[in-house]
Each structure stands twice: as structure tokens, then as C-alpha cells.
Motif scaffolding. Structure first.
Motif, mmCIF file in Angstrom:
data_model
loop_
_atom_site.group_PDB
_atom_site.id
_atom_site.type_symbol
_atom_site.label_atom_id
_atom_site.label_comp_id
_atom_site.label_asym_id
_atom_site.label_seq_id
_atom_site.Cartn_x
_atom_site.Cartn_y
_atom_site.Cartn_z
ATOM 1 N N ALA A 110 0.832 -1.211 0.000
ATOM 2 C CA ALA A 110 0.000 0.000 0.000
ATOM 3 C C ALA A 110 0.863 1.256 0.000
ATOM 4 O O ALA A 110 0.578 2.232 -0.709
ATOM 5 C CB ALA A 110 -0.933 -0.013 1.204
ATOM 6 N N GLU A 111 1.937 1.239 0.793
ATOM 7 C CA GLU A 111 2.830 2.400 0.864
ATOM 8 C C GLU A 111 3.531 2.630 -0.476
ATOM 9 O O GLU A 111 3.679 3.773 -0.925
ATOM 10 C CB GLU A 111 3.853 2.200 1.975
ATOM 11 C CG GLU A 111 4.770 3.388 2.188
ATOM 12 C CD GLU A 111 5.780 3.153 3.300
ATOM 13 O OE1 GLU A 111 6.661 4.024 3.480
ATOM 14 O OE2 GLU A 111 5.708 2.102 3.974
ATOM 15 N N TYR A 112 3.953 1.533 -1.108
ATOM 16 C CA TYR A 112 4.626 1.648 -2.403
ATOM 17 C C TYR A 112 3.687 2.245 -3.447
ATOM 18 O O TYR A 112 4.069 3.148 -4.208
ATOM 19 C CB TYR A 112 5.122 0.276 -2.851
ATOM 20 C CG TYR A 112 5.704 0.268 -4.242
ATOM 21 C CD1 TYR A 112 7.000 0.725 -4.479
ATOM 22 C CD2 TYR A 112 4.946 -0.188 -5.325
ATOM 23 C CE1 TYR A 112 7.532 0.724 -5.762
ATOM 24 C CE2 TYR A 112 5.477 -0.196 -6.615
ATOM 25 C CZ TYR A 112 6.757 0.271 -6.819
ATOM 26 O OH TYR A 112 7.278 0.275 -8.084
ATOM 27 N N ILE A 113 2.457 1.744 -3.514
ATOM 28 C CA ILE A 113 1.491 2.246 -4.490
ATOM 29 C C ILE A 113 1.179 3.719 -4.242
ATOM 30 O O ILE A 113 1.022 4.509 -5.189
ATOM 31 C CB ILE A 113 0.210 1.388 -4.468
ATOM 32 C CG1 ILE A 113 0.528 -0.033 -4.979
ATOM 33 C CG2 ILE A 113 -0.892 2.011 -5.304
ATOM 34 C CD1 ILE A 113 -0.616 -1.006 -4.864
ATOM 35 N N LYS A 114 1.109 4.124 -2.971
ATOM 36 C CA LYS A 114 0.854 5.530 -2.644
ATOM 37 C C LYS A 114 2.003 6.412 -3.146
ATOM 38 O O LYS A 114 1.781 7.490 -3.716
ATOM 39 C CB LYS A 114 0.677 5.705 -1.137
ATOM 40 C CG LYS A 114 0.262 7.116 -0.718
ATOM 41 C CD LYS A 114 -0.017 7.176 0.773
ATOM 42 C CE LYS A 114 -0.574 8.540 1.171
ATOM 43 N NZ LYS A 114 0.360 9.660 0.854
ATOM 44 N N LEU A 115 3.243 5.969 -2.968
ATOM 45 C CA LEU A 115 4.391 6.721 -3.476
ATOM 46 C C LEU A 115 4.333 6.839 -5.005
ATOM 47 O O LEU A 115 4.627 7.896 -5.569
ATOM 48 C CB LEU A 115 5.692 6.042 -3.065
ATOM 49 C CG LEU A 115 6.193 6.291 -1.644
ATOM 50 C CD1 LEU A 115 7.403 5.406 -1.364
ATOM 51 C CD2 LEU A 115 6.550 7.760 -1.446
ATOM 52 N N CYS A 116 3.952 5.746 -5.662
ATOM 53 C CA CYS A 116 3.841 5.763 -7.118
ATOM 54 C C CYS A 116 2.743 6.717 -7.580
ATOM 55 O O CYS A 116 2.884 7.396 -8.602
ATOM 56 C CB CYS A 116 3.565 4.356 -7.647
ATOM 57 S SG CYS A 116 4.963 3.222 -7.475
ATOM 58 N N GLU A 117 1.668 6.774 -6.815
ATOM 59 C CA GLU A 117 0.582 7.690 -7.168
ATOM 60 C C GLU A 117 1.039 9.142 -7.058
ATOM 61 O O GLU A 117 0.721 9.972 -7.913
ATOM 62 C CB GLU A 117 -0.624 7.449 -6.261
ATOM 63 C CG GLU A 117 -1.819 8.323 -6.588
ATOM 64 C CD GLU A 117 -3.061 7.942 -5.813
ATOM 65 O OE1 GLU A 117 -4.151 8.419 -6.177
ATOM 66 O OE2 GLU A 117 -2.943 7.166 -4.849
ATOM 67 N N GLU A 118 1.794 9.452 -6.015
ATOM 68 C CA GLU A 118 2.278 10.818 -5.819
ATOM 69 C C GLU A 118 3.216 11.262 -6.938
ATOM 70 O O GLU A 118 3.299 12.451 -7.251
ATOM 71 C CB GLU A 118 2.997 10.923 -4.462
ATOM 72 C CG GLU A 118 2.065 10.766 -3.271
ATOM 73 C CD GLU A 118 2.816 10.667 -1.948
ATOM 74 O OE1 GLU A 118 4.069 10.596 -1.977
ATOM 75 O OE2 GLU A 118 2.159 10.647 -0.889
ATOM 76 N N SER B 133 11.353 4.610 -2.574
ATOM 77 C CA SER B 133 10.626 3.407 -3.001
ATOM 78 C C SER B 133 11.488 2.168 -3.200
ATOM 79 O O SER B 133 11.023 1.041 -2.972
ATOM 80 C CB SER B 133 9.875 3.694 -4.312
ATOM 81 O OG SER B 133 10.791 3.986 -5.360
ATOM 82 N N ALA C 176 -4.298 0.576 -10.853
ATOM 83 C CA ALA C 176 -4.105 1.610 -9.838
ATOM 84 C C ALA C 176 -4.871 2.867 -10.258
ATOM 85 O O ALA C 176 -5.080 3.097 -11.446
ATOM 86 C CB ALA C 176 -2.621 1.917 -9.701
#
Length: 333
Positions: A113-121, A181, A327
Motif C-alpha cells: 500500500a505504501e509503495y502504491i501511494k508513493l507511485c501515485e504521488e 521506493s 491503480a
């Protein structure tokens, strides 16, 4: 030579067993280059075996009459010009433009979840640096390794890819994303795929429609669909991939037609060019998980598709299907 004469004689025995009607059927259903080869072979057989025009090895008279010789040579091979030939031969296959890179990142479950959030940002920066070559970001939900996300990129060529990667290395904001990341990534792989344009064309898609769709702005609040990534690993050799494309082109229209509720959408088909070779990948889009089952059941009623699967199965050494969610920041979702 003796070996060539022997080869021709063996072909003679096989062709002699065919009726004129069967010969007609073979000729009318063969591609242009194969037609030329058949005619050249028959001429050579006549010369080497002293067969007369009345021999049982005949090129159908009606076929010869329907053709005119244009005396054009390509590498010493005389080509035919025929209205019948034009109507029975498909147009040249579309040429793939550029290539797609599928990058897979294995993330620990506690960090996904943290990785996907970083990718979204960083998603807008990713699009900018890749010059809108960023096509998709898919997270597995059912099947395969659930913690391996898939990124899809399109490049015009390797020089284009080199420039994009160079720009990323020079961009401080991107480097900051990497520092945050990469510590979450356990493994990563990269494979290059060429679009299977013969197959996608048969489904009504034009070359690089995946990339073009990714380039369009989509509503970021739109609900995400379900994506199925189907991966076939074929036998080694030069022939399986071209054969796979042609077989797909024959059967795919019937599979799509069987989906009378229009629940599925073919996004892309490609074959591996760098990485684990002889892999053939499809990406399909559905409105829900259950809808992909309905589409699969409908496909079983399509006779042409069933025949295609029967021909493909002996070439396949491994097959995997994974259902993914896109995503929220995935260009194609």
C-alpha cells in the motif's frame, strides 16, 4: 542436385494424392508468397520428372487462366498478378511501431500500500518523463504472485528509451522518489514486447492503440475496471510466435463475437523480444471479476475459437492468467 530432385519427387507423391478440387482449395487459401512457391515448385517438378501437361500432377487450369504474368521478378522469382489472387489474399500485416516494456516489481505484503501511494504521488512526473509512454500500472488480485505489480511503458525505439532513462537520472524529484521506493522492492524484472499486430488487427485494433489510449486524459475519479493478463509460454523455435499470431487472427473474431453482452475489451497483445522469449501476452479489460467468467463461457460456444485453441494447445508449455486491478493513477484503467 540429387537431394533437390528427391525432395521434389516426394512432393510429387503427396500432391498426386490430391484431387483437382483439393488442389484448388489449397491454392485459393494460401498466402501470396506461398502461391508463388507452389507454382515454382510445380514447374520444377515438371522439368525434373518430365511430367506432361496431361499428368496427374496438374496446376488447376482455371487458376492459370485467371492469372496474368506481369514479368516482374523479385530476387529471381516471378510474381503473379491476378484479380482472383487479390481477392483471396489479405493485405500486408501492419508493422509494429516501437515496443512495450513490462516491468514487474515484487513488493513485501506489508509495504504494498505504501509503495502504491508513493507511485501515485509521482504519477504525473512519471508521465512527463516518459513523454506519455507510461501506459498502465496493474496490481494482481487473483492468480500469480499477489505482491508483484506490473508497469507498462511504450517507447519508439531504444534510443527513445535511453533518453527517457537519462532524463530520469537527471531529475532530482524522480531520484527522490527512487530513494523512498527502492527499499521496498525485493525483486524487479524487465521484458520487452513487440505488439502482435496481426492478432490485434483481427480484433479491430490499430497499431499502438494501447499507447494512444494511455495518452488520452481520463477521469481520475472514474471507477477502475478489472484487467486480465494472460501469458502463454510457447515451445522454442522461430515458428511458434508467427504461427500463434496467425492462429489468433483466425479465431479471435469469433471469440469477440460470442461476447454478445460486450463485457470484454481487448487492450493489447504482444510477444516477447527481450527477456524470457517465446512468450505471448494478452491484456483484456472487464467491468467486474464475474464478467470475465461470462465472457469465457461464451467463448466456448464459438466454433472457430475452439478450433484455434485446439491448434494452439500443442505449442504451449505453460499458461498463466492473472486478474488485476488498475491503480487509480494508471493511464489505462
Amino acid at each position: 542436385t540429387f537431394e533437390r530432385r528427391k525432395s521434389f519427387l516426394m512432393q510429387t507423391k503427396r500432391i498426386k494424392k490430391l484431387t483437382t478440387q483439393q488442389q484448388q482449395h489449397i491454392i485459393s487459401s494460401t498466402r501470396a508468397r506461398e502461391l508463388s512457391h507452389i507454382i515454382i515448385t510445380m514447374r520444377s517438378l515438371r522439368r525434373l520428372t518430365n511430367l506432361s501437361a496431361s499428368s496427374s500432377l496438374t496446376t488447376p487450369t482455371s487458376f492459370y487462366k485467371s492469372c496474368s504474368w506481369n514479368n516482374t521478378n523479385a530476387g529471381g522469382v516471378t510474381l503473379l498478378s491476378s484479380s482472383r489472387l487479390m481477392t483471396t489474399t489479405s493485405s500486408p500485416p501492419p508493422s509494429p511501431k516501437g515496443f512495450y516494456e513490462l516491468r514487474r516489481y515484487k513488493i513485501p505484503p506489508a509495504k504494498r500500500a505504501e509503495y502504491i501511494k508513493l507511485c501515485e504521488e509521482s504519477s504525473q512526473l512519471r508521465k512527463k518523463l516518459t513523454q506519455n509512454g507510461f501506459c498502465g500500472f496493474y496490481v494482481p488480485e487473483v492468480g500469480s504472485e499477489l505482491n508483484t505489480v506490473t508497469h507498462v511503458y511504450h517507447y519508439e525505439d531504444y534510443d527513445h528509451r535511453d533518453k527517457v532513462r537519462s532524463d530520469m537520472r537527471k531529475n532530482e524529484e524522480w531520484q527522490n522518489f527512487l530513494r523512498k521506493s527502492l527499499g521496498m522492492v525485493e525483486e524487479q524484472t524487465s521484458e520487452v514486447y513487440i505488439e502482435a499486430a496481426v492478432a490485434t488487427k483481427s480484433a479491430g485494433l490499430h497499431v499502438n492503440s494501447f499507447k494512444e489510449k494511455a495518452s488520452k486524459d481520463e477521469d481520475s475519479n472514474a471507477s477502475s475496471s478489472i484487467f486480465e493478463i494472460r501469458t502463454y509460454t510457447l515451445q522454442l523455435g522461430y515458428n511458434p510466435i508467427p504461427k500463434m499470431q496467425n492462429l489468433y487472427a483466425e479465431g479471435l473474431p469469433s471469440k469477440i463475437a460470442s461476447d454478445t453482452e460486450k463485457l470484454s475489451e481487448l487492450v493489447w497483445i504482444g510477444y516477447a523480444d527481450v527477456g524470457d522469449l517465446n512468450k505471448f501476452v494478452e491484456i483484456w479489460k472487464y467491468p467486474s471479476y464475474q464478467s470475465h467468467i461470462k465472457v469465457r463461457e461464451a467463448a466456448r460456444t464459438a466454433d472457430a475459437w475452439r478450433e484455434t485453441i485446439g491448434k494452439i494447445a500443442p505449442m504451449v508449455t505453460h499458461f498463466n492468467t492473472t486478474l488485476c486491478s488498475a491503480a487509480p493513477f494508471s493511464p489505462v484503467k
